[in-house]
Design an enzyme around this catalytic site. Sequence first.
Site, short mmCIF file in Angstrom:
data_model
loop_
_atom_site.label_atom_id
_atom_site.label_comp_id
_atom_site.label_asym_id
_atom_site.label_seq_id
_atom_site.Cartn_x
_atom_site.Cartn_y
_atom_site.Cartn_z
N GLU A 103 -39.06 -0.14 -5.36
CA GLU A 103 -37.72 -0.76 -5.35
C GLU A 103 -37.33 -1.27 -3.97
O GLU A 103 -36.42 -2.08 -3.86
CB GLU A 103 -36.66 0.18 -5.90
CG GLU A 103 -36.42 1.43 -5.11
CD GLU A 103 -35.31 2.27 -5.72
OE1 GLU A 103 -34.42 1.72 -6.38
OE2 GLU A 103 -35.32 3.49 -5.53
N LYS A 135 -39.56 4.66 -4.89
CA LYS A 135 -39.00 4.24 -3.60
C LYS A 135 -39.75 3.02 -3.08
O LYS A 135 -39.16 2.07 -2.59
CB LYS A 135 -39.08 5.38 -2.58
CG LYS A 135 -38.10 6.49 -2.81
CD LYS A 135 -36.69 6.15 -2.39
CE LYS A 135 -35.70 5.78 -3.42
NZ LYS A 135 -35.53 6.37 -4.68
N TRP A 167 -23.54 -8.54 -10.51
CA TRP A 167 -24.93 -8.28 -10.87
C TRP A 167 -25.06 -8.83 -12.27
O TRP A 167 -24.50 -8.29 -13.23
CB TRP A 167 -25.24 -6.78 -10.84
CG TRP A 167 -26.67 -6.44 -11.10
CD1 TRP A 167 -27.73 -6.66 -10.29
CD2 TRP A 167 -27.20 -5.82 -12.28
NE1 TRP A 167 -28.89 -6.20 -10.87
CE2 TRP A 167 -28.60 -5.69 -12.08
CE3 TRP A 167 -26.64 -5.36 -13.46
CZ2 TRP A 167 -29.43 -5.10 -13.04
CZ3 TRP A 167 -27.47 -4.78 -14.41
CH2 TRP A 167 -28.85 -4.67 -14.20
N ARG A 179 -23.07 -2.69 -5.41
CA ARG A 179 -22.97 -2.62 -6.87
C ARG A 179 -23.52 -3.87 -7.54
O ARG A 179 -23.71 -3.91 -8.76
CB ARG A 179 -21.52 -2.41 -7.29
CG ARG A 179 -20.85 -1.17 -6.72
CD ARG A 179 -19.38 -1.13 -7.06
NE ARG A 179 -19.18 -1.05 -8.50
CZ ARG A 179 -19.18 0.10 -9.17
NH1 ARG A 179 -19.36 1.23 -8.53
NH2 ARG A 179 -19.01 0.12 -10.47
N LYS A 186 -26.71 -0.41 -7.46
CA LYS A 186 -26.69 1.01 -7.12
C LYS A 186 -26.53 1.89 -8.35
O LYS A 186 -27.07 2.98 -8.42
CB LYS A 186 -25.54 1.29 -6.15
CG LYS A 186 -25.46 2.74 -5.69
CD LYS A 186 -26.70 3.17 -4.95
CE LYS A 186 -26.63 4.62 -4.51
NZ LYS A 186 -27.94 5.08 -3.97
N ASN A 212 -16.08 -5.59 -14.54
CA ASN A 212 -17.34 -4.87 -14.35
C ASN A 212 -17.65 -4.19 -15.67
O ASN A 212 -16.83 -3.46 -16.21
CB ASN A 212 -17.22 -3.81 -13.24
CG ASN A 212 -18.44 -2.90 -13.22
OD1 ASN A 212 -19.55 -3.34 -13.51
ND2 ASN A 212 -18.23 -1.61 -12.95
N GLY A 213 -18.86 -4.43 -16.20
CA GLY A 213 -19.26 -3.79 -17.45
C GLY A 213 -19.91 -4.80 -18.38
O GLY A 213 -20.33 -5.87 -17.96
N HIS A 238 -59.00 8.95 -17.03
CA HIS A 238 -58.75 8.46 -18.40
C HIS A 238 -58.33 6.99 -18.43
O HIS A 238 -57.63 6.56 -19.33
CB HIS A 238 -57.70 9.36 -19.07
CG HIS A 238 -58.11 10.78 -19.13
ND1 HIS A 238 -59.10 11.25 -19.97
CD2 HIS A 238 -57.74 11.85 -18.38
CE1 HIS A 238 -59.29 12.54 -19.77
NE2 HIS A 238 -58.47 12.94 -18.81
N GLU A 268 -41.32 9.80 -7.65
CA GLU A 268 -40.21 9.38 -6.78
C GLU A 268 -40.74 8.53 -5.63
O GLU A 268 -40.16 7.50 -5.29
CB GLU A 268 -39.45 10.60 -6.27
CG GLU A 268 -38.39 10.30 -5.24
CD GLU A 268 -37.32 9.32 -5.70
OE1 GLU A 268 -37.25 9.01 -6.91
OE2 GLU A 268 -36.57 8.81 -4.85
N CYS A 273 -21.22 -4.45 -11.46
CA CYS A 273 -20.54 -5.35 -10.54
C CYS A 273 -19.46 -4.56 -9.79
O CYS A 273 -19.23 -3.40 -10.06
CB CYS A 273 -19.85 -6.47 -11.31
SG CYS A 273 -20.95 -7.39 -12.39
C1 AGP Z 1 -33.10 5.23 -7.30
O1 AGP Z 1 -33.50 4.89 -5.98
C2 AGP Z 1 -32.72 4.01 -8.09
N1 AGP Z 1 -31.72 3.27 -7.39
C3 AGP Z 1 -32.38 4.32 -9.52
O2 AGP Z 1 -33.58 4.74 -10.15
C4 AGP Z 1 -31.33 5.42 -9.78
O3 AGP Z 1 -31.85 6.67 -9.43
C5 AGP Z 1 -31.00 5.42 -11.28
O4 AGP Z 1 -30.45 4.16 -11.60
C6 AGP Z 1 -30.04 6.53 -11.68
O5 AGP Z 1 -28.82 6.35 -11.00
P1 AGP Z 1 -27.78 7.57 -11.02
O6 AGP Z 1 -28.42 8.72 -10.30
O7 AGP Z 1 -26.57 7.04 -10.30
O8 AGP Z 1 -27.50 7.90 -12.46
#
Ligand code: AGP
Length: 588
Positions: A470, A467, A73, A27, A583, A97-98, A486, A463, A2
């Site tokens: 998400e 992308k 969040w 966030r 994020k 936050n946490g 397999h 990766e 958050c």
């Molecule tokens: C990447 O596009 C995602 N938002 C997510 O996988 C991110 O890479 C992951 O949460 C790790 O975050 P960080 O690099 O801030 O540790």
Amino acid sequence: MCGIVGYIGREKAIPKILNSLKFLEYRGYDSSGIAYVKDNHINIIKEIGKIKCLEKIVDTMVDSKIGLGHTRWATHGIPSVKNSHPHQVGKFTVVHNGIIENYLSIKNELIKNNIEFNSDTDTEVIPALLDYYYKKDKNILNVIKKTISRLKGSYAVGIICEDDINHLYAFRCGSPLIIAKDDSGYYLASDVPAILSFTNKYILLDEKEIAVLSKNDCEVFSLNLDKIHKKINIFEGTQETIMLNGYEHYMLKEIHEESKVFLDTLNYYVKENKFKDTMINFKKYNKIHIVGCGSAYYVGLIGEYLISEFANIEVTCEVASEYRYKKVFYDKKTLVIIISQSGETADSLAALRMAKENHIDTLAIVNVVGSSISREADYTLYVKAGPEIAVATTKAFLAQVTLISLLAVKLSNKLELLREFNGLEKHIEYLLNLDYNEYAETIYKHENTFFIGRLIDYALCLEGALKLKETSYINALAIASGELKHGTISLINENVPVIGICTKKDMMSKTISNLKEVKARCAYTIFITNEDIQDDFYDKKIIIPKVHDIVSPIITVIPLQLIAYYVAKKRGCDIDKPRNLAKSVTVE
Ligand code: AGP
């Protein structure tokens, strides 16, 4: 994760808080709220949805000089008004936050003491504890100290007490919290972007430190309530660096910053030779564990391939959420590298702490200066990506791949390989300016896609698939292409586009035969490669400039990022703030 923010000063608090919350929305953005003091009363307004929903119901003209804000969040309790922050119990109003891991035992204990709870959140135990202790001790610092001693988990907390409306209180453990000052007063916030429109000077609260803010002063105390002096940090950037600057989305803006980010990171470590400043003696190590989450983990996989191939050092790369709980074999010559854009990811931080508990040297590769991981690692290598606002990482990923490629060169002692980095920005610009709509057109109507590749190209497939997942919510599967036979090839049909990646000559024939296998099963195929091969096993191809293997991943990722962006755009997705995501995942 958050975002929290607070202000106390000589100007109207509400507009400042709402403005700051917009820069923390990345966030978490399922609900938000604000608390402000007016006529000695704490007013609380909360709403589900993004900040713009809260803005509609808040009167920004109210002349209040102190307040707290929160963008959520959800972790405990669905997104709803009652579960939104700020939470108030008795005299205390709090934003958090946490995660409070032991909240249930505390809640049950307080309920037995006739304290009422109105939400399903873990957070509500914080104001409840504060109020419970305040009834016995009117010294708010003592009350905070007692409350901190009860809490287990991660927290960054902003507090207003109804009996002391000339102060804001704040404390943290595990979740980031900064304090900033401008000519009008003082701010508390989860992250620097929240206060950049007011100032670029800030202090970082360390674990279990307590801050007391008034309109003219800020004092910081240790948990023993000893007053401590804090260093003032200057943020290298401006409000402009986090504005859209004419782009439709932060994700697209940040992708188009990649040639600058590449050069900034390259020059920082080559021209300014910042490796030297880390004082790390790489020669000490004959084994490397790389750990990260999500895209950071995929950077680690790329690093595993490059370091083992070019530096001939044994490297393993693990997902942090697994690594932190498994039996790990260390020896004195092991180096643990933690990769994290935010430097706040809970699982990656826990993996770092586990390595340190085993007296193993730790190196962090991080984008956010002063983040928890960067402060707790023995050594830190910063990438120069600047603030990354879009939830989907792009420029930071490219910067981290650049840095880990440079690290592979350094560890290999083959410094002549540095020549391969020269001029790469031209290839980045070339790839940034291709038209990806034609590729997005062939993918966006489908609900499933495959990415296939081998070795380092498989890491890029992972990766690329993430992308796409998400940002566009398409179920994208990354498969080491040798694995297709397999089981997973059973999923291939005319409704499953397959993106094949091959940039390594010795894997070309195998990857082509894998693409032929899926083509034979009616898949629509896109081939991303650095060889201009004419054949009918692909429907479309993207030719990547042919560069040395040591730098190839840096540029190969760009088409994958832009395909994901344009597919998500065609699907009308919320590209910068995808559903259910945040994020940085500062909770387990
Ligand atoms: C990447 O596009 C995602 N938002 C997510 O996988 C991110 O890479 C992951 O949460 C790790 O975050 P960080 O690099 O801030 O540790």
